[in-house]
Motif scaffolding. Structure first.
Motif, PDB file in Angstrom:
ATOM      1  N   PRO A  70      43.942  46.745  27.104  1.00 31.39           N
ATOM      2  CA  PRO A  70      44.355  46.879  28.506  1.00 31.39           C
ATOM      3  C   PRO A  70      44.025  45.625  29.314  1.00 31.39           C
ATOM      4  O   PRO A  70      43.145  44.838  28.954  1.00 31.39           O
ATOM      5  CB  PRO A  70      43.526  48.078  28.994  1.00 31.39           C
ATOM      6  N   LEU A  71      44.728  45.459  30.416  1.00 37.19           N
ATOM      7  CA  LEU A  71      44.487  44.333  31.316  1.00 37.19           C
ATOM      8  C   LEU A  71      43.031  44.333  31.779  1.00 37.19           C
ATOM      9  O   LEU A  71      42.488  45.372  32.159  1.00 37.19           O
ATOM     10  CB  LEU A  71      45.418  44.440  32.522  1.00 37.19           C
ATOM     11  N   GLN A  72      42.402  43.156  31.755  1.00 36.87           N
ATOM     12  CA  GLN A  72      40.992  43.027  32.114  1.00 36.87           C
ATOM     13  C   GLN A  72      40.814  42.424  33.502  1.00 36.87           C
ATOM     14  O   GLN A  72      41.532  41.507  33.895  1.00 36.87           O
ATOM     15  CB  GLN A  72      40.279  42.151  31.082  1.00 36.87           C
ATOM     16  N   ASP A  73      39.829  42.950  34.217  1.00 42.14           N
ATOM     17  CA  ASP A  73      39.440  42.407  35.515  1.00 42.14           C
ATOM     18  C   ASP A  73      38.365  41.349  35.314  1.00 42.14           C
ATOM     19  O   ASP A  73      37.739  41.246  34.278  1.00 42.14           O
ATOM     20  CB  ASP A  73      38.875  43.511  36.405  1.00 42.14           C
ATOM     21  N   GLY A  74      38.139  40.604  36.352  1.00 39.39           N
ATOM     22  CA  GLY A  74      37.058  39.609  36.309  1.00 39.39           C
ATOM     23  C   GLY A  74      37.334  38.489  37.295  1.00 39.39           C
ATOM     24  O   GLY A  74      36.907  38.543  38.402  1.00 39.39           O
ATOM     25  N   PHE A  75      38.149  37.533  36.915  1.00 40.76           N
ATOM     26  CA  PHE A  75      38.247  37.169  35.520  1.00 40.76           C
ATOM     27  C   PHE A  75      37.998  35.686  35.486  1.00 40.76           C
ATOM     28  O   PHE A  75      38.665  34.940  36.196  1.00 40.76           O
ATOM     29  CB  PHE A  75      39.612  37.532  34.924  1.00 40.76           C
ATOM     30  N   GLY A  76      37.042  35.253  34.683  1.00 35.85           N
ATOM     31  CA  GLY A  76      36.517  33.903  34.720  1.00 35.85           C
ATOM     32  C   GLY A  76      37.516  32.804  34.966  1.00 35.85           C
ATOM     33  O   GLY A  76      37.411  32.057  35.946  1.00 35.85           O
ATOM     34  N   TRP A  77      38.522  32.676  34.067  1.00 39.29           N
ATOM     35  CA  TRP A  77      39.385  31.508  34.226  1.00 39.29           C
ATOM     36  C   TRP A  77      40.380  31.670  35.369  1.00 39.29           C
ATOM     37  O   TRP A  77      40.794  30.684  35.973  1.00 39.29           O
ATOM     38  CB  TRP A  77      40.042  31.119  32.929  1.00 39.29           C
ATOM     39  N   THR A  78      40.745  32.902  35.710  1.00 37.07           N
ATOM     40  CA  THR A  78      41.594  33.098  36.887  1.00 37.07           C
ATOM     41  C   THR A  78      40.835  32.689  38.141  1.00 37.07           C
ATOM     42  O   THR A  78      41.374  32.007  39.026  1.00 37.07           O
ATOM     43  CB  THR A  78      42.053  34.560  36.989  1.00 37.07           C
ATOM     44  N   ASN A  79      39.575  33.084  38.215  1.00 39.30           N
ATOM     45  CA  ASN A  79      38.739  32.693  39.358  1.00 39.30           C
ATOM     46  C   ASN A  79      38.636  31.173  39.464  1.00 39.30           C
ATOM     47  O   ASN A  79      38.770  30.595  40.550  1.00 39.30           O
ATOM     48  CB  ASN A  79      37.328  33.264  39.206  1.00 39.30           C
ATOM     49  N   GLY A  80      38.358  30.522  38.312  1.00 37.04           N
ATOM     50  CA  GLY A  80      38.136  29.082  38.321  1.00 37.04           C
ATOM     51  C   GLY A  80      39.365  28.290  38.711  1.00 37.04           C
ATOM     52  O   GLY A  80      39.303  27.389  39.565  1.00 37.04           O
ATOM     53  N   VAL A  81      40.490  28.607  38.085  1.00 40.49           N
ATOM     54  CA  VAL A  81      41.722  27.869  38.383  1.00 40.49           C
ATOM     55  C   VAL A  81      42.190  28.147  39.805  1.00 40.49           C
ATOM     56  O   VAL A  81      42.591  27.224  40.534  1.00 40.49           O
ATOM     57  CB  VAL A  81      42.817  28.233  37.358  1.00 40.49           C
ATOM     58  N   THR A  82      42.133  29.404  40.220  1.00 35.99           N
ATOM     59  CA  THR A  82      42.558  29.745  41.575  1.00 35.99           C
ATOM     60  C   THR A  82      41.695  29.020  42.605  1.00 35.99           C
ATOM     61  O   THR A  82      42.204  28.457  43.580  1.00 35.99           O
ATOM     62  CB  THR A  82      42.494  31.268  41.779  1.00 35.99           C
TER      63      THR A  82
END
Length: 525
Positions: free
Chosen positions: A502-514
């Motif tokens: 299932p789709l995961q929350d977090g999310f390390g690389w989404t946070n970093g790039v955003t």
């Protein structure tokens, strides 16, 4: 420098100057628990195969296996009771700093998430599949409870912008320690990840430590960079034309390029049941299928039509037969970083060697991966001697590392704009297969690669347009659901789907790039 003493220890270890021998590779849970592991996974005791692989034994693993063999559970209920009595099960990593708040701006939410995703040094419990990691670090979140290799660079992009360069330093030091201990950075900090690595982005993380003078950072971590390169090139010297060994392929004209590879050919511990099911749908030897599945996991693109012989179905996977654009571009970048580091420490022999390696790799990339008719870079099926002709976001990697000539960069940008840029950002491939690394999904690391690549070649309007599309997609989901997720459907601008879990929350690389793109493009509307 705060880590200077530790760097010295790592340098000594990597140069072979320490008296202690490197420890043996620890066994994975499948190795340890054998038929018990197979039965737990085969009977789907847990919805996620990774759960049991991450469980901690309450007593010596050998004693647990002996107890199982002495009184084999008769049915699923007895098996579940046995596992509950002998193991502590993991919990998903926390991803929310507090209750989600509609009044919390996206940038502030990301800043608060770093605390929720940070973990102290890992000291594994006896018998655990966790690997020791001597420094604080940031995990992706959700089911990804441990540190992951290539995720960490993209996470670090945001960490440094929120003033956490110290954590990035710690993660770099920890990765260098893993290289010293095991000869490479594993896919993640679990025993079952040790047989493979991930895309070699360590040099990019090192560069973040001194953005105004990255050559100085490369010089400081030069032994670790060179040791990682040696891992990827192992077997090159004795390799005959038209053959491969581990990660290295010698092509028809003698040129050397690389492929993804895994040292094991068994089902993955963290996806045992799924891998067995795939192998059962083919006529190929199961070991070949498992190796190709594992190699795709090393790529980070698990899974994508890039690796499928028919471009559609997972059971046709042939990852080890493919020379990928992204891997070879990153190794070009690593070779460049080593050459710069060697120049800084006045090692002319090393500088010459790696400058020559760069030139040879760049020529081979242009010769084998550039496609004149399609005006883009394709992966290359080295066994058949032909390009795969499947367009993906990997076509931007030669631009990202500066290996493309300007006219090729302009051509790639035009093809990407026409075929891969969607309303919500860059789509991973042009094919819809149900796999998570295909359309309609877009992933944070690929957005960063693309934006940076286009900017490097002066295509700033294209870069800004793409960055803004992605940021608006992330913000749209955040405004509605108050969370960041690992991937997004960039065709409809909503959370993504597909894949093995299932789709995961977090999310390390989404946070970093955003976070990094919010700094670079604050006026996106």
């Amino acid at each position: 420098m705060r880590l200077s003493g530790f760097i010295t220890c790592i340098v000594l270890a990597l140069c072979g100057s320490t008296a202690a021998a490197a420890p043996a590779t620890p066994p994975s849970p499948l190795d340890v628990y054998q038929e018990l592991f197979v039965r737990v996974e085969s009977q789907s005791l847990f919805s996620d195969d990774k759960t049991f692989a991450d469980a901690e034994p309450r007593q010596n693993p050998a004693a647990i296996l002996a107890a199982y063999r002495a009184h084999v559970p008769r049915d699923r209920a007895e098996l579940a009771a046995f596992v509950a009595a002998h193991f502590d099960l993991p919990h998903d990593g926390a991803v929310q700093p507090a209750e989600p708040s509609a009044s919390c701006a996206l940038k502030e939410h990301i800043a608060r998430l770093w605390t929720a995703l940070q973990r102290p040094p890992t000291v594994p419990a006896p018998g655990s599949s966790a690997l020791a990691f001597a420094f604080p670090h940031v995990i992706p979140g959700g089911r990804f409870r441990e540190l992951y290799y290539w995720d960490s660079y993209f996470t670090a992009l945001g960490l440094v912008r929120d003033g956490h360069t110290d954590i990035v330093q710690d993660m770099v030091a920890g990765f260098a320690a893993l290289i010293a201990r095991y000869g490479h950075i594993p896919n993640g900090t679990r025993t079952y990840y040790l047989s493979r690595s991930q895309p070699p982005v360590f040099f990019l993380m090192v560069g973040l430590l001194d953005p105004t003078d990255p050559a100085q950072a490369y010089a400081a971590w030069l032994p670790a960079l060179r040791a990682e390169h040696a891992y990827w090139m192992s077997g090159e010297r004795s390799l005959a034309v038209g053959t491969a060994a581990a990660h290295v392929v010698r092509l028809a004209d003698g040129a050397l390029l690389n492929r993804y590879w895994d040292a094991r050919d068994t089902p993955r511990d963290e996806a045992y049941r799924k891998d067995v099911a795939v192998a059962q749908r083919t006529q190929r030897p199961a070991a070949e299928v498992y190796r190709d599945i594992r190699a795709a996991a090393e790529s980070g693109w698990d899974f994508s039509s890039r690796w499928f012989a028919d471009g559609r179905h997972l059971q046709t996977i042939e990852t080890t037969a493919i020379v990928p654009v992204d891997l070879n571009s990153l190794l070009y970048g690593l070779e460049q970083a080593i050459a710069l580091g060697c120049a800084r420490v006045h090692d002319s022999g090393c500088e010459t060697e790696f400058t020559q390696r760069m030139a040879a790799r760049r020529a081979a990339i242009e010769r084998y991966l550039w496609n004149v008719k399609a005006h883009c870079y394709f992966d290359y099926q080295w066994r058949r001697g032909e390009p795969t002709r499947r367009l993906s976001a990997a076509t931007l990697y030669p631009l990202f590392v500066g290996a493309a000539v300007p006219q090729h960069a302009a051509a790639v940008a035009e093809v990407v704009e026409r075929r891969l840029v969607k309303s919500g950002g860059l789509v991973t491939t042009a094919r819809h297969t149900g796999q998570q690394w295909d359309a309609p999904n877009g992933w944070a690391p690929l957005q960063w690669i693309a934006v940076d690549a286009l900017s490097r070649y002066g295509l700033r309007d294209d870069a800004r347009s793409l960055a803004c599309r992605w940021l608006l997609t992330v913000e749209r989901t955040y405004d509605v659901e108050h969370r960041l997720v690992e991937k997004y459907d960039v065709e409809t601008r909503r959370p993504g789907g597909g894949g093995e879990y299932p789709l995961q929350d977090g999310f390390g690389w989404t946070n970093g790039v955003t976070r990094a793109l919010l700094d670079q493009y604050p006026d996106c509307k």
